[in-house]
Design a protein around this motif. Structure first.
Motif, mmCIF file in Angstrom:
data_model
loop_
_atom_site.group_PDB
_atom_site.id
_atom_site.type_symbol
_atom_site.label_atom_id
_atom_site.label_comp_id
_atom_site.label_asym_id
_atom_site.label_seq_id
_atom_site.Cartn_x
_atom_site.Cartn_y
_atom_site.Cartn_z
ATOM 1 N N LEU A 1 -5.729 -48.277 -36.947
ATOM 2 C CA LEU A 1 -6.210 -48.137 -38.322
ATOM 3 C C LEU A 1 -7.420 -47.221 -38.383
ATOM 4 O O LEU A 1 -7.517 -46.345 -39.257
ATOM 5 C CB LEU A 1 -6.563 -49.510 -38.897
ATOM 6 C CG LEU A 1 -5.409 -50.466 -39.172
ATOM 7 C CD1 LEU A 1 -5.928 -51.850 -39.545
ATOM 8 C CD2 LEU A 1 -4.502 -49.932 -40.273
ATOM 9 N N ARG A 2 -8.336 -47.402 -37.454
ATOM 10 C CA ARG A 2 -9.556 -46.593 -37.437
ATOM 11 C C ARG A 2 -9.270 -45.119 -37.176
ATOM 12 O O ARG A 2 -10.000 -44.241 -37.673
ATOM 13 C CB ARG A 2 -10.525 -47.135 -36.384
ATOM 14 C CG ARG A 2 -11.097 -48.498 -36.716
ATOM 15 C CD ARG A 2 -11.934 -49.081 -35.581
ATOM 16 N NE ARG A 2 -12.391 -50.422 -35.917
ATOM 17 C CZ ARG A 2 -13.482 -50.690 -36.639
ATOM 18 N NH1 ARG A 2 -14.226 -49.686 -37.072
ATOM 19 N NH2 ARG A 2 -13.820 -51.930 -36.901
ATOM 20 N N ILE B 1 -10.563 -47.519 -43.124
ATOM 21 C CA ILE B 1 -9.699 -48.703 -43.091
ATOM 22 C C ILE B 1 -9.704 -49.249 -41.668
ATOM 23 O O ILE B 1 -9.414 -48.523 -40.716
ATOM 24 C CB ILE B 1 -8.251 -48.385 -43.520
ATOM 25 C CG1 ILE B 1 -8.223 -47.831 -44.948
ATOM 26 C CG2 ILE B 1 -7.380 -49.631 -43.415
ATOM 27 C CD1 ILE B 1 -8.691 -48.811 -45.997
ATOM 28 N N THR B 2 -10.051 -50.515 -41.517
ATOM 29 C CA THR B 2 -10.133 -51.156 -40.205
ATOM 30 C C THR B 2 -9.459 -52.524 -40.276
ATOM 31 O O THR B 2 -9.017 -52.967 -41.347
ATOM 32 C CB THR B 2 -11.599 -51.339 -39.775
ATOM 33 O OG1 THR B 2 -12.192 -52.407 -40.560
ATOM 34 C CG2 THR B 2 -12.416 -50.072 -39.969
ATOM 35 N N LEU C 1 -0.586 -55.574 -44.995
ATOM 36 C CA LEU C 1 -0.919 -54.386 -44.204
ATOM 37 C C LEU C 1 -0.537 -53.125 -44.975
ATOM 38 O O LEU C 1 -1.279 -52.127 -44.974
ATOM 39 C CB LEU C 1 -0.201 -54.431 -42.857
ATOM 40 C CG LEU C 1 -0.519 -53.290 -41.889
ATOM 41 C CD1 LEU C 1 -2.009 -53.240 -41.559
ATOM 42 C CD2 LEU C 1 0.296 -53.423 -40.603
ATOM 43 N N THR D 1 -6.264 -43.604 -37.842
ATOM 44 C CA THR D 1 -5.231 -43.074 -38.725
ATOM 45 C C THR D 1 -5.699 -42.963 -40.174
ATOM 46 O O THR D 1 -5.324 -42.017 -40.882
ATOM 47 C CB THR D 1 -3.970 -43.968 -38.678
ATOM 48 O OG1 THR D 1 -3.550 -44.120 -37.325
ATOM 49 C CG2 THR D 1 -2.832 -43.363 -39.501
ATOM 50 N N PHE D 2 -6.509 -43.922 -40.616
ATOM 51 C CA PHE D 2 -6.917 -43.971 -42.018
ATOM 52 C C PHE D 2 -8.433 -43.849 -42.132
ATOM 53 O O PHE D 2 -9.182 -44.243 -41.233
ATOM 54 C CB PHE D 2 -6.458 -45.282 -42.659
ATOM 55 C CG PHE D 2 -4.978 -45.503 -42.597
ATOM 56 C CD1 PHE D 2 -4.140 -44.965 -43.561
ATOM 57 C CD2 PHE D 2 -4.407 -46.254 -41.572
ATOM 58 C CE1 PHE D 2 -2.772 -45.169 -43.507
ATOM 59 C CE2 PHE D 2 -3.042 -46.461 -41.510
ATOM 60 C CZ PHE D 2 -2.218 -45.908 -42.480
ATOM 61 N N TYR E 1 -8.362 -55.455 -43.381
ATOM 62 C CA TYR E 1 -7.109 -56.220 -43.439
ATOM 63 C C TYR E 1 -7.391 -57.716 -43.512
ATOM 64 O O TYR E 1 -6.814 -58.435 -44.342
ATOM 65 C CB TYR E 1 -6.268 -55.876 -42.215
ATOM 66 C CG TYR E 1 -4.951 -56.615 -42.113
ATOM 67 C CD1 TYR E 1 -4.001 -56.551 -43.132
ATOM 68 C CD2 TYR E 1 -4.642 -57.362 -40.977
ATOM 69 C CE1 TYR E 1 -2.778 -57.205 -43.016
ATOM 70 C CE2 TYR E 1 -3.424 -58.025 -40.858
ATOM 71 C CZ TYR E 1 -2.502 -57.946 -41.881
ATOM 72 O OH TYR E 1 -1.301 -58.606 -41.771
ATOM 73 N N PHE F 1 3.777 -47.166 -42.786
ATOM 74 C CA PHE F 1 2.974 -47.573 -41.631
ATOM 75 C C PHE F 1 3.192 -49.046 -41.308
ATOM 76 O O PHE F 1 3.408 -49.413 -40.157
ATOM 77 C CB PHE F 1 1.485 -47.308 -41.891
ATOM 78 C CG PHE F 1 0.591 -47.821 -40.806
ATOM 79 C CD1 PHE F 1 0.361 -47.080 -39.652
ATOM 80 C CD2 PHE F 1 -0.014 -49.078 -40.907
ATOM 81 C CE1 PHE F 1 -0.456 -47.554 -38.634
ATOM 82 C CE2 PHE F 1 -0.831 -49.568 -39.890
ATOM 83 C CZ PHE F 1 -1.052 -48.799 -38.754
ATOM 84 N N THR G 1 -3.461 -50.346 -46.343
ATOM 85 C CA THR G 1 -3.358 -48.957 -45.888
ATOM 86 C C THR G 1 -2.770 -48.044 -46.952
ATOM 87 O O THR G 1 -2.787 -46.811 -46.775
ATOM 88 C CB THR G 1 -2.458 -48.873 -44.635
ATOM 89 O OG1 THR G 1 -1.158 -49.384 -44.949
ATOM 90 C CG2 THR G 1 -3.058 -49.652 -43.485
ATOM 91 N N ASP G 2 -2.241 -48.647 -48.015
ATOM 92 C CA ASP G 2 -1.522 -47.898 -49.040
ATOM 93 C C ASP G 2 -0.361 -47.129 -48.418
ATOM 94 O O ASP G 2 -0.064 -45.995 -48.787
ATOM 95 C CB ASP G 2 -2.455 -46.933 -49.780
ATOM 96 C CG ASP G 2 -1.834 -46.397 -51.071
ATOM 97 O OD1 ASP G 2 -0.952 -47.087 -51.625
ATOM 98 O OD2 ASP G 2 -2.203 -45.295 -51.503
ATOM 99 N N SER G 3 0.290 -47.768 -47.425
ATOM 100 C CA SER G 3 1.388 -47.116 -46.725
ATOM 101 C C SER G 3 2.414 -48.158 -46.280
ATOM 102 O O SER G 3 2.241 -48.807 -45.241
ATOM 103 C CB SER G 3 0.887 -46.331 -45.506
ATOM 104 O OG SER G 3 1.970 -45.802 -44.766
#
Length: 617
Positions: A417-418, A424-425, A453, A420-421, A429, A462, A457-459
């Motif tokens: 997460l750290r 966002i960590t 999740l 990729t986004f 979450y 993912f 992440t708005d994904s």
């Protein structure tokens, strides 16, 4: 139609009568310790305003926070029952866990002796120094009156100076407490002893909530105060993860700690308290070792006690509790317990890395993910969570603890997460899980975990990919590059070193024999050669093997891939085979500084965001 209406009316009327009866019934316990020297308590259950008919009284078979069966009735004896007039009542025992009392007059006084000599997070321990009471292991209860308020009165031995530490609601009397119902009562471990108590205000709280630490130990007040200071830092960092403390039902959260030579190491979370038991005293490195369990159990105050899997709600006291979500409930909590201590500044980056080594080796070198994914491993809990059995098992090949696998999943997800986004960590979450399912106390499903999740992440892509690869298919996350972003090096600890077994400790050299004392690991040289537990190695490459020195010298003279002859006995017959040596699979995790590598500004920034304090410690 008319007949159906009458039946429905009758059912509603009966339910109303039963509910009214339950509200009128009263339940009171009295607990005495006339024979504490011999680990016994005398417990009296008084139930009044009962309806006519038999009354069944039960001992639980499982305990909150544990998933296996424990059969607490085995320590109950000298059972008797009388009515309000003191007349003896008939007791029928339909099975090992229940007593049915007949012929009462609306009152049943049920008395029994309890034996307890195993103070930990599940069982009960009683002696002249304390009474360590886990409620399901201690108190018989009435299942049909599960929603009736409970009163419990403790009667310490004369001259004992015992006080009471519990999450139960206090009353004006020092030794009398209440619970709103059996569910809360069963979740309320209690310590009676001459403990030391410290307290402080809950961080980020405006309602006056308190955190209390009750320590029963053989040490000093100074040690408790030092430990309290460490615990305060842990609590503050954990509150920072979620953004706020939980709402404690009676305004306090209580750590109940027994650090004594006669307890059994454990930790067990409860709604507004936790049990901590260890034989390690609060001195030297022991203080920090004990803090790890405290950190784990307090994180459960959010994750498990309030962010609760639907599969554990409600908890069933009479059967095993099975959940496929323990990789998250227990595993992600395990990820945070040491991370939180690192964020307090109480340990260094080097120690944090070294502490990961055992878990990474256990998980990444296990062949068990071919049999179960993290969901399946979670469902194995009733077989492994302090469960007992006498038959041999193949767990070294087929099981990975959901604590350990879940913690590695937490590490991998957090770093992913750290990297990729933006901003966002895993903290984000967990905070969203708290907002959606913890504060609302709405139990979650595995689908909810995946959807949350996707939301944080708005994904959806993912989240689906992560759950497909690592949760449903049980693959291992590639951690090397992820850790490298923070200036940590995951590498083989002994490159080029030849080994015969993936766990050298399974070869026992007692009595001048090289005996295999544990299951050989799937894929290891011994396993491929056909050797397993209880086999005896006679020679390798024509050289007799009778001690560890001979074996180590032999292995040092060879390299991975070398094929050697092997002679062994199994079981009772001599066999000849060949064995192909493998490279030592052990991993190590180092900081780049330890490895002599440059740490860039970007790595330092990543580290600080990940491992730095979020609470100003």
């Amino acid at each position: 139609m008319k007949k159906m209406a009458i039946i429905l009316w009758a059912a509603v009327w009966l339910a109303g009568c039963q509910s009214q009866f339950n509200r009128q019934a009263t339940i009171t316990y009295d607990v005495r310790f006339p024979n504490a020297l011999h680990n016994e308590a005398e417990i009296t259950l008084r139930a009044e305003h009962l309806p006519q008919g038999p009354l069944t009284i039960s001992m639980s078979r499982s305990s909150p926070g544990r998933y296996a069966l424990h059969e607490f009735a085995k320590n109950v004896y000298s059972v008797s029952a009388v009515d309000a007039s003191g007349d003896t009542l008939e007791i029928y025992r339909p099975d090992l866990h229940n007593w049915t009392v007949r012929g009462h007059d609306g009152t049943v006084v049920f008395k029994y002796t309890l034996y307890g000599r195993h103070a930990d997070g599940t069982y009960t321990g009683i002696n002249e120094e304390h009474a360590h009471l886990n409620i399901p292991a201690t108190f018989a209860w009435i299942q049909e009156l599960s929603d009736v308020p409970i009163t419990v009165r403790f009667h310490p031995p004369e001259g004992s100076n015992w006080k009471v530490a519990t999450q139960l609601k206090p009353t004006e009397d020092t030794y009398t407490f209440t619970a709103p119902d059996y569910y809360y009562f069963m979740d309320s471990p209690t310590e009676l002893s001459n403990f030391t108590m410290t307290s402080w205000e809950a961080p980020q709280d405006t309602t006056g909530q308190k955190i209390r630490l009750a320590v029963h130990h053989n040490g000093t007040q100074e040690q408790v105060e030092r430990y309290t200071d460490m615990a305060r830092k842990v609590v503050a960092e954990q509150v920072a993860v979620y953004g706020e403390p939980s709402q404690y039902d009676y305004g306090t959260y209580t750590f109940i700690a027994d650090y004594l030579p006669y307890v059994f190491g454990d930790g067990m979370e409860h709604r507004n308290s936790t049990i901590l038991t260890s034989r390690t005293p609060l001195e030297g490195d022991g203080t920090l070792n004990n803090l790890g369990t405290l950190s784990h159990e307090f994180f459960h105050n959010w994750n498990v006690e309030r962010i609760r899997p639907k599969t554990l709600e409600p908890f069933h006291f009479m059967k095993a509790n099975i959940s496929g979500a323990l990789w998250f409930a227990e595993g992600f909590t395990s990820y945070y317990d040491d991370l939180i201590i690192r964020r307090t500044g109480l340990i260094s980056n080097e120690k944090y890395a070294n502490d990961w080594a055992g878990t990474l080796n256990y998980v990444l070198n296990s062949p068990a993910n071919r049999f179960y994914n993290p969901i399946g491993m979670s469902m194995q809990a009733p077989f492994v969570d302090a469960a007992t059995s006498v038959d041999a098992q193949n767990k070294s090949n087929t099981f990975i603890s959901y604590y350990s696998w879940g913690s590695v999943l937490g590490l991998g997800l957090d770093l992913t997460l750290r990297s990729t986004f933006e901003d966002i960590t895993l903290d984000n979450y967990m905070r969203l899980m708290w907002k959606k399912y913890g504060k609302t106390e709405q139990p979650y499903t595995l689908t909810d975990l995946e959807n949350t999740l996707a939301e944080v992440t708005d994904s959806t892509e993912f989240a689906t990919q992560f759950f497909d690869r690592y949760i449903r298919k049980g693959r291992y996350i590639d951690l090397k590059s992820l850790l490298g972003q923070a200036g940590f090096l995951l590498q083989k600890a002994h490159p080029g070193e030849a080994v015969l077994a993936y766990n050298s400790r399974i070869i026992n050299f007692e009595g001048g024999k090289a005996a295999i004392s544990g299951n050989t690991v799937i894929g290891s040289p011994l396993y491929k050669a056909g050797l397993d537990i209880n086999d005896e190695i006679l020679s390798i490459g024509g050289e007799s093997i009778t001690n560890a020195r001979q074996l180590n010298r032999l292995l040092a003279s060879h390299k991975p891939g070398d094929q050697l002859s092997i002679s062994y006995v199994s079981p009772g017959d001599r066999h000849e085979s060949s064995v192909t040596l493998a490279e030592n699979p052990e991993w190590e995790l180092l900081t780049y500084e330890q490895a002599g590598r440059e740490v860039t500004d970007e790595m330092n920034d990543f580290r600080q965001e990940w491992l730095g304090s979020k609470a100003g410690n």
